[in-house]
Scaffold this active site. Structure first.
Site, PDB file in Angstrom:
ATOM      1  N   TYR A 181       4.884  -4.735   5.345  1.00  0.00           N
ATOM      2  CA  TYR A 181       4.129  -3.488   5.227  1.00  0.00           C
ATOM      3  C   TYR A 181       4.829  -2.263   5.794  1.00  0.00           C
ATOM      4  O   TYR A 181       4.310  -1.157   5.679  1.00  0.00           O
ATOM      5  CB  TYR A 181       2.754  -3.651   5.902  1.00  0.00           C
ATOM      6  CG  TYR A 181       1.701  -4.160   4.938  1.00  0.00           C
ATOM      7  CD1 TYR A 181       1.785  -5.449   4.405  1.00  0.00           C
ATOM      8  CD2 TYR A 181       0.631  -3.366   4.552  1.00  0.00           C
ATOM      9  CE1 TYR A 181       0.824  -5.916   3.517  1.00  0.00           C
ATOM     10  CE2 TYR A 181      -0.331  -3.824   3.666  1.00  0.00           C
ATOM     11  CZ  TYR A 181      -0.227  -5.097   3.155  1.00  0.00           C
ATOM     12  OH  TYR A 181      -1.179  -5.547   2.277  1.00  0.00           O
ATOM     13  N   LYS A 227       5.237 -19.212   4.746  1.00  0.00           N
ATOM     14  CA  LYS A 227       5.935 -19.742   3.575  1.00  0.00           C
ATOM     15  C   LYS A 227       7.367 -20.065   3.974  1.00  0.00           C
ATOM     16  O   LYS A 227       8.341 -19.710   3.295  1.00  0.00           O
ATOM     17  CB  LYS A 227       5.855 -18.704   2.433  1.00  0.00           C
ATOM     18  CG  LYS A 227       6.350 -19.178   1.087  1.00  0.00           C
ATOM     19  CD  LYS A 227       5.564 -20.335   0.477  1.00  0.00           C
ATOM     20  CE  LYS A 227       6.284 -20.865  -0.749  1.00  0.00           C
ATOM     21  NZ  LYS A 227       5.715 -22.151  -1.232  1.00  0.00           N
ATOM     22  N   ASP A 229       0.660 -21.222  -0.261  1.00  0.00           N
ATOM     23  CA  ASP A 229       0.194 -21.680  -1.581  1.00  0.00           C
ATOM     24  C   ASP A 229      -0.799 -22.823  -1.435  1.00  0.00           C
ATOM     25  O   ASP A 229      -1.880 -22.824  -2.047  1.00  0.00           O
ATOM     26  CB  ASP A 229       1.393 -22.072  -2.469  1.00  0.00           C
ATOM     27  CG  ASP A 229       2.380 -23.019  -1.803  1.00  0.00           C
ATOM     28  OD1 ASP A 229       2.297 -23.215  -0.575  1.00  0.00           O
ATOM     29  OD2 ASP A 229       3.240 -23.588  -2.512  1.00  0.00           O
ATOM     30  N   ASP A 231      -3.678 -10.267   3.918  1.00  0.00           N
ATOM     31  CA  ASP A 231      -4.298  -9.373   2.935  1.00  0.00           C
ATOM     32  C   ASP A 231      -4.810 -10.179   1.754  1.00  0.00           C
ATOM     33  O   ASP A 231      -5.965 -10.040   1.333  1.00  0.00           O
ATOM     34  CB  ASP A 231      -3.260  -8.346   2.475  1.00  0.00           C
ATOM     35  CG  ASP A 231      -3.832  -7.406   1.430  1.00  0.00           C
ATOM     36  OD1 ASP A 231      -4.943  -6.909   1.641  1.00  0.00           O
ATOM     37  OD2 ASP A 231      -3.171  -7.192   0.402  1.00  0.00           O
ATOM     38  N   ASP A 285      -9.002 -11.433   0.647  1.00  0.00           N
ATOM     39  CA  ASP A 285      -9.722 -11.204  -0.608  1.00  0.00           C
ATOM     40  C   ASP A 285     -10.160 -12.537  -1.224  1.00  0.00           C
ATOM     41  O   ASP A 285     -11.271 -12.645  -1.754  1.00  0.00           O
ATOM     42  CB  ASP A 285      -8.851 -10.442  -1.613  1.00  0.00           C
ATOM     43  CG  ASP A 285      -8.967  -8.927  -1.463  1.00  0.00           C
ATOM     44  OD1 ASP A 285      -9.214  -8.462  -0.332  1.00  0.00           O
ATOM     45  OD2 ASP A 285      -8.812  -8.201  -2.476  1.00  0.00           O
TER      46      ASP A 285
HETATM   47  C1  IPM Z   1      -6.716  -3.914   2.899  1.00  0.00           C
HETATM   48  C2  IPM Z   1      -6.136  -3.091   1.779  1.00  0.00           C
HETATM   49  C3  IPM Z   1      -4.885  -2.359   2.255  1.00  0.00           C
HETATM   50  C4  IPM Z   1      -3.909  -3.409   2.723  1.00  0.00           C
HETATM   51  C5  IPM Z   1      -4.255  -1.457   1.184  1.00  0.00           C
HETATM   52  C6  IPM Z   1      -5.225  -0.390   0.730  1.00  0.00           C
HETATM   53  C7  IPM Z   1      -2.967  -0.824   1.637  1.00  0.00           C
HETATM   54  O1  IPM Z   1      -5.887  -3.901   0.669  1.00  0.00           O
HETATM   55  O2  IPM Z   1      -7.070  -3.331   3.944  1.00  0.00           O
HETATM   56  O3  IPM Z   1      -6.839  -5.124   2.740  1.00  0.00           O
HETATM   57  O4  IPM Z   1      -3.175  -4.000   1.929  1.00  0.00           O
HETATM   58  O5  IPM Z   1      -3.865  -3.647   3.929  1.00  0.00           O
HETATM   59 MN    MN Z   2      -6.543  -5.948   0.892  1.00  0.00          MN
END
Ligand code: IPM
Ligand code: MN
Length: 346
Positions: free
Chosen positions: A131, A182, A214, A238, A242
């Site tokens: 990042y 990984k 994975d 990240d 999700d």
């Molecule tokens: C999160 C978001 C951010 C990240 C983006 C918007 C840069 O996806 O907070 O999860 O990747 O950290």
């Molecule tokens: Mn995110």
């Protein structure tokens, strides 16, 4: 939208005898488009030195396709305030929200249980990895374009996120911490395994295990109930957060906290700004309210945080939900219902 969550958070804190003073800062896409300014230095210093916590609304606006303001504000605050822990709980708050079918045979989840029990926390390293945007480029715009993106993993920073996860697990009586990397393809990740092994001995009560990212993604879909705490690098955290959100009702319910113990934290829902929902009044306020619960807990108001979470559970139980969860209520109707629940039970 994040404004819709404020009455509920304020109400839960007030019931615990704390009056939150909210200060509204204008930084975001509108401000950027008007002034060219993302987060000015004096605002940064104010946030660093003069507040207890930062509650951040989702950034991202189609009028800023390069997302520079989001990068500067969100990633900028994470880096500059050195908020190295990105804590992302994945909890199933109501059985109907689970994206999964019954647990597969032979897994630890109890087949007698009608629903599934998902309750894990992702500790995402928040200050380095891929990042930092370091790297180089050659022959840009040609057929021989070459982009080099560097992933940075340094021992002190890996050490502190591993410790944060192990300490949190100990404090919250969680049994198992899973390290995710990984290293079989990216040798730099071996640093994580070495330090996890070394530091782990200081936490004899915690069961430590390792998964490649994975395999972990697959297992999280198959049997999320076996995980307590997952600790991983910035990018994998990240992605997995999700994935985790998708297991338990989606991004409309996923909170997160960016922390550096002893400093003001930055609290934000995992979701983005969902421009397709802007102005429709139907965005789910629950992720922001649950993020408020993390904020209250971090400020020492654990009981108020628990009530806020119970209020969200009650709203889910009562079917008081926005369209993303199958309901027909608006953002404000859901948020108002939650405030009323707090009133009724306070
Ligand atoms: C999160 C978001 C951010 C990240 C983006 C918007 C840069 O996806 O907070 O999860 O990747 O950290
Ligand atoms: Mn995110």
């Amino acid at each position: 939208m994040i404004g819709a969550a404020i009455p509920a958070i304020g109400r839960a804190a007030a019931d615990a005898g704390t009056n939150i003073v909210w200060e509204h800062l204008p930084f975001g896409a509108d401000h950027y488009l008007e002034t060219g300014e993302t987060l000015p230095d004096d605002a940064y210093r104010h946030l660093r030195d003069e507040v207890d916590a930062i509650f951040l609304g989702a950034l991202g606006d189609p009028r800023v396709p390069g997302n520079e303001h989001a990068r500067d504000i969100l990633l900028g605050l994470r880096f500059r305030l050195d908020l190295y822990v990105n804590l992302r709980p994945v909890r199933l708050l109501h059985p109907s929200l689970c994206a999964l079918g019954p647990p597969p045979p032979g897994t630890a989840a109890d087949p007698e249980e009608s629903g599934r029990r998902i309750d894990l926390v992702i500790f995402r390293e928040n200050t380095e990895g891929g990042y930092l945007g370091r790297g180089s480029a050659r022959n840009v715009g040609t057929a021989r374009e070459e982009q080099i993106s560097e992933e940075i993993h340094t021992a002190p920073k890996v050490d502190r996120i591993l410790r944060a996860a192990l300490e949190w697990a100990t404090k919250h009586r969680r049994r198992r911490v899973t390290l995710c990397d990984k290293a079989n393809a990216i040798p730099a990740h071996r640093l994580w395994q070495r330090l996890f092994h070394e530091i782990g001995h200081e936490f004899p009560d915690i069961e430590r295990e390792h998964r490649y990212v994975d395999a972990l993604a697959m297992e999280l879909v198959r049997e999320p109930e076996r995980f307590d705490v997952i600790v991983t690098s910035n990018l994998y955290g990240d992605i997995l957060s999700d994935l985790g959100a998708g297991l338990v009702g989606g991004l409309g319910l996923a909170p997160s906290a960016n922390l550096h113990p002893g400093r003001p934290g930055l609290f934000e829902p995992v979701h983005g700004s969902a421009p397709q929902l802007a102005g429709t009044g139907t965005a789910n306020p629950m992720a922001a309210i649950l993020t408020g619960a993390l904020l209250l807990a971090h400020c020492g108001l654990e009981h108020a945080a628990g009530r806020l979470e119970n209020a969200v559970r009650a709203a889910l139980e009562a079917g008081q939900t926005t369209p993303d969860l199958g309901g027909s209520r608006s953002t404000h109707a859901v948020a108002d219902w939650i405030v009323e629940w707090l009133d009724r039970t306070g």
